[in-house]
Design a protein around this motif. Structure first.
Motif, PDB file in Angstrom:
ATOM      1  N   LYS A  51      50.852  39.845  40.856  1.00 34.42           N
ATOM      2  CA  LYS A  51      49.645  39.876  41.682  1.00 34.42           C
ATOM      3  C   LYS A  51      48.723  38.694  41.388  1.00 34.42           C
ATOM      4  O   LYS A  51      48.073  38.173  42.295  1.00 34.42           O
ATOM      5  CB  LYS A  51      48.897  41.200  41.458  1.00 34.42           C
ATOM      6  CG  LYS A  51      49.615  42.421  42.002  1.00 34.42           C
ATOM      7  CD  LYS A  51      48.776  43.675  41.889  1.00 34.42           C
ATOM      8  CE  LYS A  51      48.631  44.124  40.456  1.00 34.42           C
ATOM      9  NZ  LYS A  51      47.930  45.442  40.349  1.00 34.42           N
ATOM     10  N   ALA A  52      48.682  38.292  40.137  1.00 35.37           N
ATOM     11  CA  ALA A  52      47.838  37.145  39.779  1.00 35.37           C
ATOM     12  C   ALA A  52      48.322  35.879  40.471  1.00 35.37           C
ATOM     13  O   ALA A  52      47.521  35.036  40.884  1.00 35.37           O
ATOM     14  CB  ALA A  52      47.830  36.947  38.258  1.00 35.37           C
TER      15      ALA A  52
ATOM     16  N   LEU B 214      42.655  34.402  33.752  1.00 33.64           N
ATOM     17  CA  LEU B 214      43.512  33.332  34.257  1.00 33.64           C
ATOM     18  C   LEU B 214      43.288  32.070  33.447  1.00 33.64           C
ATOM     19  O   LEU B 214      42.155  31.644  33.253  1.00 33.64           O
ATOM     20  CB  LEU B 214      43.209  33.052  35.736  1.00 33.64           C
ATOM     21  CG  LEU B 214      43.576  34.147  36.735  1.00 33.64           C
ATOM     22  CD1 LEU B 214      43.149  33.729  38.133  1.00 33.64           C
ATOM     23  CD2 LEU B 214      45.065  34.430  36.709  1.00 33.64           C
ATOM     24  N   VAL B 215      44.385  31.487  32.989  1.00 24.42           N
ATOM     25  CA  VAL B 215      44.277  30.247  32.227  1.00 24.42           C
ATOM     26  C   VAL B 215      43.847  29.107  33.135  1.00 24.42           C
ATOM     27  O   VAL B 215      42.963  28.316  32.812  1.00 24.42           O
ATOM     28  CB  VAL B 215      45.621  29.914  31.539  1.00 24.42           C
ATOM     29  CG1 VAL B 215      45.520  28.569  30.815  1.00 24.42           C
ATOM     30  CG2 VAL B 215      46.011  31.020  30.569  1.00 24.42           C
ATOM     31  N   ASP B 216      44.478  29.018  34.304  1.00 24.57           N
ATOM     32  CA  ASP B 216      44.154  27.956  35.261  1.00 24.57           C
ATOM     33  C   ASP B 216      43.368  28.551  36.422  1.00 24.57           C
ATOM     34  O   ASP B 216      43.911  28.851  37.467  1.00 24.57           O
ATOM     35  CB  ASP B 216      45.431  27.268  35.761  1.00 24.57           C
ATOM     36  CG  ASP B 216      46.456  28.268  36.277  1.00 24.57           C
ATOM     37  OD1 ASP B 216      46.374  29.453  35.896  1.00 24.57           O
ATOM     38  OD2 ASP B 216      47.333  27.869  37.066  1.00 24.57           O
ATOM     39  N   ASP B 217      42.087  28.739  36.192  1.00 25.42           N
ATOM     40  CA  ASP B 217      41.214  29.377  37.179  1.00 25.42           C
ATOM     41  C   ASP B 217      40.981  28.431  38.351  1.00 25.42           C
ATOM     42  O   ASP B 217      40.333  27.389  38.205  1.00 25.42           O
ATOM     43  CB  ASP B 217      39.876  29.711  36.516  1.00 25.42           C
ATOM     44  CG  ASP B 217      38.911  30.407  37.462  1.00 25.42           C
ATOM     45  OD1 ASP B 217      39.303  30.692  38.607  1.00 25.42           O
ATOM     46  OD2 ASP B 217      37.768  30.655  37.060  1.00 25.42           O
ATOM     47  N   PRO B 218      41.484  28.763  39.551  1.00 25.74           N
ATOM     48  CA  PRO B 218      41.303  27.864  40.700  1.00 25.74           C
ATOM     49  C   PRO B 218      39.853  27.725  41.133  1.00 25.74           C
ATOM     50  O   PRO B 218      39.442  26.681  41.634  1.00 25.74           O
ATOM     51  CB  PRO B 218      42.155  28.521  41.800  1.00 25.74           C
ATOM     52  CG  PRO B 218      42.266  29.954  41.400  1.00 25.74           C
ATOM     53  CD  PRO B 218      42.267  29.966  39.893  1.00 25.74           C
TER      54      PRO B 218
ATOM     55  N   PRO C 123      40.117  41.260  42.832  1.00 26.42           N
ATOM     56  CA  PRO C 123      40.561  42.649  42.719  1.00 26.42           C
ATOM     57  C   PRO C 123      42.026  42.806  42.292  1.00 26.42           C
ATOM     58  O   PRO C 123      42.393  43.840  41.736  1.00 26.42           O
ATOM     59  CB  PRO C 123      40.337  43.207  44.130  1.00 26.42           C
ATOM     60  CG  PRO C 123      40.403  42.006  45.015  1.00 26.42           C
ATOM     61  CD  PRO C 123      39.795  40.901  44.221  1.00 26.42           C
ATOM     62  N   LEU C 124      42.856  41.820  42.550  1.00 25.39           N
ATOM     63  CA  LEU C 124      44.274  41.921  42.188  1.00 25.39           C
ATOM     64  C   LEU C 124      44.558  41.491  40.751  1.00 25.39           C
ATOM     65  O   LEU C 124      45.654  41.707  40.245  1.00 25.39           O
ATOM     66  CB  LEU C 124      45.129  41.054  43.124  1.00 25.39           C
ATOM     67  CG  LEU C 124      45.194  41.433  44.602  1.00 25.39           C
ATOM     68  CD1 LEU C 124      46.170  40.515  45.329  1.00 25.39           C
ATOM     69  CD2 LEU C 124      45.622  42.892  44.773  1.00 25.39           C
ATOM     70  N   VAL C 125      43.578  40.873  40.113  1.00 27.20           N
ATOM     71  CA  VAL C 125      43.818  40.282  38.796  1.00 27.20           C
ATOM     72  C   VAL C 125      43.261  41.191  37.709  1.00 27.20           C
ATOM     73  O   VAL C 125      42.077  41.526  37.714  1.00 27.20           O
ATOM     74  CB  VAL C 125      43.171  38.886  38.694  1.00 27.20           C
ATOM     75  CG1 VAL C 125      43.456  38.263  37.323  1.00 27.20           C
ATOM     76  CG2 VAL C 125      43.697  37.990  39.810  1.00 27.20           C
TER      77      VAL C 125
END
Length: 233
Positions: A72-73, A140-144, A134-136
């Motif tokens: 999902k991430a 996140l290491v690489d946050d867009p 909501p899906l995460v």
């Protein structure tokens, strides 16, 4: 070099199988289609959309979606990158190119705020999906989103530096001001969207309020003449 010493032969490059290229292109197209379907599902069901809703919109199964995005991430990241590309494009167009004269800085701030809020207002649920994740369920290491903020901040910093060249102000302040401007716009946008629509201030009012705040802070500095301290006798 001795002519009798043979140079090792370099094996010819193995030509790439055309089927590999076609398969990669197919996967890229399929991923793009699944991102499109996810955005449609968000617009239909809201930012809290579930994977079942997304799979139904895409006409496939969750298993197939995970095959293309791992989890999902991965799907969230792909959607965020698509939307953040629009943010950078819209805000980048408002910022224009470097080299604007200092007199245009107020207009620049206003058009930047307007571009961001217009996108937020036109695609509210998708924006909430990107911001609220909501899906995460893990960091996140690489946050867009962070990458997009950095890119917009860099562009704004460059434009403020252009304005500061005509003043005696320390140029190192430009990035601090750019970060403050971008951060305030994001914070106000989030609060604006959290307000019930019937009670929400018109976008033009919010743009004007933010511009006034930024401009009254920047104008005295940007308008300051370049002076050299008088020599003491």
């Amino acid at each position: 070099m001795d002519d009798d010493v043979a140079t090792p032969a370099v094996p010819p490059a193995t030509p790439r199988d055309g089927r590999d290229s076609r398969w990669e292109r197919h996967r890229a197209e399929r991923r793009a289609a699944l991102v499109d379907a996810t955005i449609r599902a968000i617009r239909t069901h809201g930012a809290g959309v579930g994977m079942d809703d997304i799979a139904a919109e895409a006409g496939t199964s969750k298993t197939v979606i995970y095959r293309h995005f791992d989890d999902k991430a991965g799907l969230y990241r792909a959607v965020a990158e698509r939307i953040d590309g629009r943010v950078v494009g819209n805000v980048g167009a408002a910022l224009g190119g470097a080299g604007r004269p200092p007199a245009d800085t107020r207009e620049l701030v206003a058009s930047t705020v307007e571009a961001y809020l217009a996108l937020v207002e036109s695609d509210t649920e998708v924006y909430r999906f990107v911001v609220n994740r909501p899906l995460v369920d893990r960091p996140l290491v690489d946050d867009p989103v962070g990458g997009t903020v950095d890119e917009v901040t860099d562009r704004l910093t460059g434009l403020l530096l252009e304005s500061l060249r005509a003043t005696a102000t320390d140029p190192s302040r430009a990035r601090t001001w750019a970060i403050a401007l971008v951060g305030s716009v994001r914070a106000v946008a989030d609060d604006w969207l959290a307000t019930p629509e019937a009670e929400r201030a018109p976008r033009a009012t919010v743009v004007d309020s933010l511009t006034e705040l930024a401009w009254h802070g920047l104008a005295p500095v940007l308008a300051a003449p370049t002076t050299t301290p008088a020599a003491t006798s």
